[in-house]
Design a protein around this motif. Structure first.
Motif, PDB file in Angstrom:
ATOM      1  N   ASP A  84      28.680  46.660  48.177  1.00  0.00           N
ATOM      2  CA  ASP A  84      28.825  45.511  49.063  1.00  0.00           C
ATOM      3  C   ASP A  84      29.915  45.748  50.104  1.00  0.00           C
ATOM      4  O   ASP A  84      30.933  46.388  49.826  1.00  0.00           O
ATOM      5  CB  ASP A  84      29.184  44.258  48.257  1.00  0.00           C
ATOM      6  CG  ASP A  84      27.973  43.576  47.644  1.00  0.00           C
ATOM      7  OD1 ASP A  84      26.848  44.078  47.825  1.00  0.00           O
ATOM      8  OD2 ASP A  84      28.152  42.530  46.990  1.00  0.00           O
ATOM      9  N   ASP A  85      29.726  45.160  51.287  1.00  0.00           N
ATOM     10  CA  ASP A  85      30.708  45.386  52.348  1.00  0.00           C
ATOM     11  C   ASP A  85      31.983  44.569  52.186  1.00  0.00           C
ATOM     12  O   ASP A  85      32.917  44.708  52.990  1.00  0.00           O
ATOM     13  CB  ASP A  85      30.081  45.140  53.728  1.00  0.00           C
ATOM     14  CG  ASP A  85      29.721  43.684  53.987  1.00  0.00           C
ATOM     15  OD1 ASP A  85      29.759  42.863  53.044  1.00  0.00           O
ATOM     16  OD2 ASP A  85      29.385  43.355  55.149  1.00  0.00           O
ATOM     17  N   ASP A  86      32.057  43.720  51.156  1.00  0.00           N
ATOM     18  CA  ASP A  86      33.313  43.012  50.878  1.00  0.00           C
ATOM     19  C   ASP A  86      33.890  43.404  49.513  1.00  0.00           C
ATOM     20  O   ASP A  86      34.763  42.720  48.984  1.00  0.00           O
ATOM     21  CB  ASP A  86      33.141  41.502  50.969  1.00  0.00           C
ATOM     22  CG  ASP A  86      32.045  40.944  50.053  1.00  0.00           C
ATOM     23  OD1 ASP A  86      31.234  41.741  49.539  1.00  0.00           O
ATOM     24  OD2 ASP A  86      31.998  39.716  49.870  1.00  0.00           O
ATOM     25  N   ALA A  87      33.407  44.520  48.961  1.00  0.00           N
ATOM     26  CA  ALA A  87      33.977  45.060  47.723  1.00  0.00           C
ATOM     27  C   ALA A  87      35.002  46.134  48.084  1.00  0.00           C
ATOM     28  O   ALA A  87      35.062  46.603  49.227  1.00  0.00           O
ATOM     29  CB  ALA A  87      32.881  45.652  46.853  1.00  0.00           C
ATOM     30  N   TRP A  88      35.821  46.526  47.111  1.00  0.00           N
ATOM     31  CA  TRP A  88      36.692  47.679  47.316  1.00  0.00           C
ATOM     32  C   TRP A  88      37.058  48.304  45.986  1.00  0.00           C
ATOM     33  O   TRP A  88      36.930  47.674  44.925  1.00  0.00           O
ATOM     34  CB  TRP A  88      37.929  47.350  48.151  1.00  0.00           C
ATOM     35  CG  TRP A  88      38.819  46.236  47.702  1.00  0.00           C
ATOM     36  CD1 TRP A  88      38.599  44.906  47.858  1.00  0.00           C
ATOM     37  CD2 TRP A  88      40.093  46.360  47.062  1.00  0.00           C
ATOM     38  NE1 TRP A  88      39.656  44.190  47.352  1.00  0.00           N
ATOM     39  CE2 TRP A  88      40.594  45.045  46.861  1.00  0.00           C
ATOM     40  CE3 TRP A  88      40.868  47.445  46.645  1.00  0.00           C
ATOM     41  CZ2 TRP A  88      41.824  44.804  46.252  1.00  0.00           C
ATOM     42  CZ3 TRP A  88      42.104  47.200  46.048  1.00  0.00           C
ATOM     43  CH2 TRP A  88      42.557  45.892  45.859  1.00  0.00           C
ATOM     44  N   ILE A 193      35.800  50.414  33.725  1.00  0.00           N
ATOM     45  CA  ILE A 193      35.922  50.863  35.117  1.00  0.00           C
ATOM     46  C   ILE A 193      35.875  49.626  36.008  1.00  0.00           C
ATOM     47  O   ILE A 193      34.866  48.915  36.043  1.00  0.00           O
ATOM     48  CB  ILE A 193      34.807  51.852  35.483  1.00  0.00           C
ATOM     49  CG1 ILE A 193      34.790  53.024  34.495  1.00  0.00           C
ATOM     50  CG2 ILE A 193      35.000  52.364  36.913  1.00  0.00           C
ATOM     51  CD1 ILE A 193      33.638  53.984  34.698  1.00  0.00           C
ATOM     52  N   ILE A 194      36.968  49.370  36.709  1.00  0.00           N
ATOM     53  CA  ILE A 194      37.132  48.135  37.466  1.00  0.00           C
ATOM     54  C   ILE A 194      36.867  48.356  38.955  1.00  0.00           C
ATOM     55  O   ILE A 194      37.309  49.345  39.541  1.00  0.00           O
ATOM     56  CB  ILE A 194      38.563  47.570  37.287  1.00  0.00           C
ATOM     57  CG1 ILE A 194      38.862  47.312  35.805  1.00  0.00           C
ATOM     58  CG2 ILE A 194      38.758  46.303  38.116  1.00  0.00           C
ATOM     59  CD1 ILE A 194      38.019  46.242  35.188  1.00  0.00           C
ATOM     60  N   VAL A 195      36.143  47.406  39.551  1.00  0.00           N
ATOM     61  CA  VAL A 195      36.033  47.329  41.009  1.00  0.00           C
ATOM     62  C   VAL A 195      36.414  45.909  41.417  1.00  0.00           C
ATOM     63  O   VAL A 195      36.405  44.987  40.594  1.00  0.00           O
ATOM     64  CB  VAL A 195      34.607  47.666  41.504  1.00  0.00           C
ATOM     65  CG1 VAL A 195      34.228  49.088  41.131  1.00  0.00           C
ATOM     66  CG2 VAL A 195      33.577  46.685  40.950  1.00  0.00           C
ATOM     67  N   HIS A 196      36.766  45.737  42.691  1.00  0.00           N
ATOM     68  CA  HIS A 196      37.176  44.418  43.168  1.00  0.00           C
ATOM     69  C   HIS A 196      36.120  43.818  44.097  1.00  0.00           C
ATOM     70  O   HIS A 196      35.493  44.528  44.904  1.00  0.00           O
ATOM     71  CB  HIS A 196      38.512  44.497  43.896  1.00  0.00           C
ATOM     72  CG  HIS A 196      39.685  44.717  42.996  1.00  0.00           C
ATOM     73  ND1 HIS A 196      39.763  44.184  41.732  1.00  0.00           N
ATOM     74  CD2 HIS A 196      40.841  45.413  43.182  1.00  0.00           C
ATOM     75  CE1 HIS A 196      40.910  44.541  41.172  1.00  0.00           C
ATOM     76  NE2 HIS A 196      41.570  45.294  42.026  1.00  0.00           N
ATOM     77  N   HIS A 197      35.984  42.500  43.974  1.00  0.00           N
ATOM     78  CA  HIS A 197      35.046  41.752  44.808  1.00  0.00           C
ATOM     79  C   HIS A 197      35.491  40.299  44.792  1.00  0.00           C
ATOM     80  O   HIS A 197      35.837  39.779  43.734  1.00  0.00           O
ATOM     81  CB  HIS A 197      33.618  41.880  44.245  1.00  0.00           C
ATOM     82  CG  HIS A 197      32.543  41.402  45.180  1.00  0.00           C
ATOM     83  ND1 HIS A 197      32.319  40.070  45.442  1.00  0.00           N
ATOM     84  CD2 HIS A 197      31.617  42.089  45.902  1.00  0.00           C
ATOM     85  CE1 HIS A 197      31.303  39.959  46.284  1.00  0.00           C
ATOM     86  NE2 HIS A 197      30.865  41.167  46.581  1.00  0.00           N
ATOM     87  N   PRO A 198      35.502  39.621  45.931  1.00  0.00           N
ATOM     88  CA  PRO A 198      35.892  38.204  45.906  1.00  0.00           C
ATOM     89  C   PRO A 198      34.910  37.372  45.097  1.00  0.00           C
ATOM     90  O   PRO A 198      33.692  37.576  45.171  1.00  0.00           O
ATOM     91  CB  PRO A 198      35.893  37.807  47.386  1.00  0.00           C
ATOM     92  CG  PRO A 198      35.028  38.821  48.063  1.00  0.00           C
ATOM     93  CD  PRO A 198      35.181  40.094  47.293  1.00  0.00           C
TER      94      PRO A 198
END
Length: 288
Positions: A84-88, A193-198
């Motif tokens: 997604d373009d708002d993930a990091w 395994i963690i990723v960030h997303h609002p």
């Protein structure tokens, strides 16, 4: 020894430039892998992208699943990252760890990490691929997955025909998961395994209630044997009535339900009863 190549497909309409920049910066900072990064502009001409990022422009918004199909066809790598373009990605080895997990078993079609909100807000229900209050922390085989950030093995993706492009938005991952499971593949949740997303509600999208209902019906018509197709829809009617108090939202939802039965759902390939039993054993019988 050559590094594994990951085809990173980033779908964007250009409406989140700050978030897209962070998504790409943390993606390009990944170590231990080779990357082919492709930004698909869904009704947007991609501009201002970092060096090394390729782009493709679609004049019209194709919707999420078909936009991802386009990105998969134009990208290079045996493993595809849909992003997604708002993930990091919070650590430079995030993607390498996901790839190592994928490569540990040739029967894995999908590996989903654990999404978390960077500000500590609770994640929505759709992020957790298994039922139960503690499901977010329990890894292992699953029967559905969160589409926002995950790996897919290209051979599995191609075998089942990719995303259902006609869905446009909503439940395309459920449809894809059923086809993968029926073909004998595994889907794995790796919460370590963690990723960030609002953490934002899916209902913020204008088409949410209509396509939520229409695509529920399409999932059933395409994938479920009789009488599970009718049972699945009936259960979700009940769940929606219990969850939704907004009368206008319910009106739109039921209009979408009718649309699901009066429009073309695409090819029907019901999953086997063996797959039904497998999904049930993993905690999600295909009626919920």
């Amino acid at each position: 020894m050559s590094l594994p190549t990951v085809a990173a497909v980033v779908l964007s309409q250009g409406t989140r430039p700050v978030e897209l920049a962070k998504a790409l910066d943390t993606l390009l900072a990944q170590t231990g892998i080779e990357l082919d990064v492709l930004v698909v502009g869904n009704g947007w001409v991609p501009e201002g992208l970092p060096e090394g990022v390729r782009s493709h422009h679609e004049p019209q918004n194709l919707g999420i699943p078909e936009g991802r199909n386009v990105g998969a066809r134009l990208s290079h790598g045996d493993i595809i990252l849909f992003y997604d373009d708002d993930a990091w990605l919070p650590a430079p080895d995030t993607l390498a760890r996901l790839v190592a997990t994928m490569e540990s078993d040739p029967h894995l079609a999908i590996v989903q990490p654990r999404p978390t909100d960077p500000d500590g807000r609770p994640g929505p229900r759709r992020w957790v691929p298994r039922p139960g209050a503690n499901g977010a922390e329990v890894g292992g085989d699953i029967v559905q997955f969160w589409e926002g950030v995950h790996l897919e093995r290209r051979t599995a993706f191609d075998q089942v025909g990719g995303w259902p492009g006609e869905f446009f938005y909503g439940h395309e991952g459920i449809d894809l998961a059923m086809r993968l499971l029926d073909a004998g593949w595994r889907i794995l949740y790796a919460p370590g395994i963690i990723v960030h997303h609002p953490a934002l509600p899916a209902s913020r999208h204008a088409v949410f209630y209509r396509m939520n209902a229409r695509n529920r019906v399409w999932v059933a018509r395409r994938n479920l044997p009789h009488p599970l197709d009718w049972t699945y829809v009936a259960v979700w009617v009940l769940i929606t009535l219990l969850r939704t108090r907004d009368r206008e939202a319910l009106r739109i939802w039921f209009a979408g339900l009718r649309e699901g039965y009066t429009t073309d759902a695409g090819p029907r390939h019901p999953i086997s009863w063996r797959t039904v039993a497998r999904m049930t054993a993993l905690g999600r019988p295909p009626i919920i």
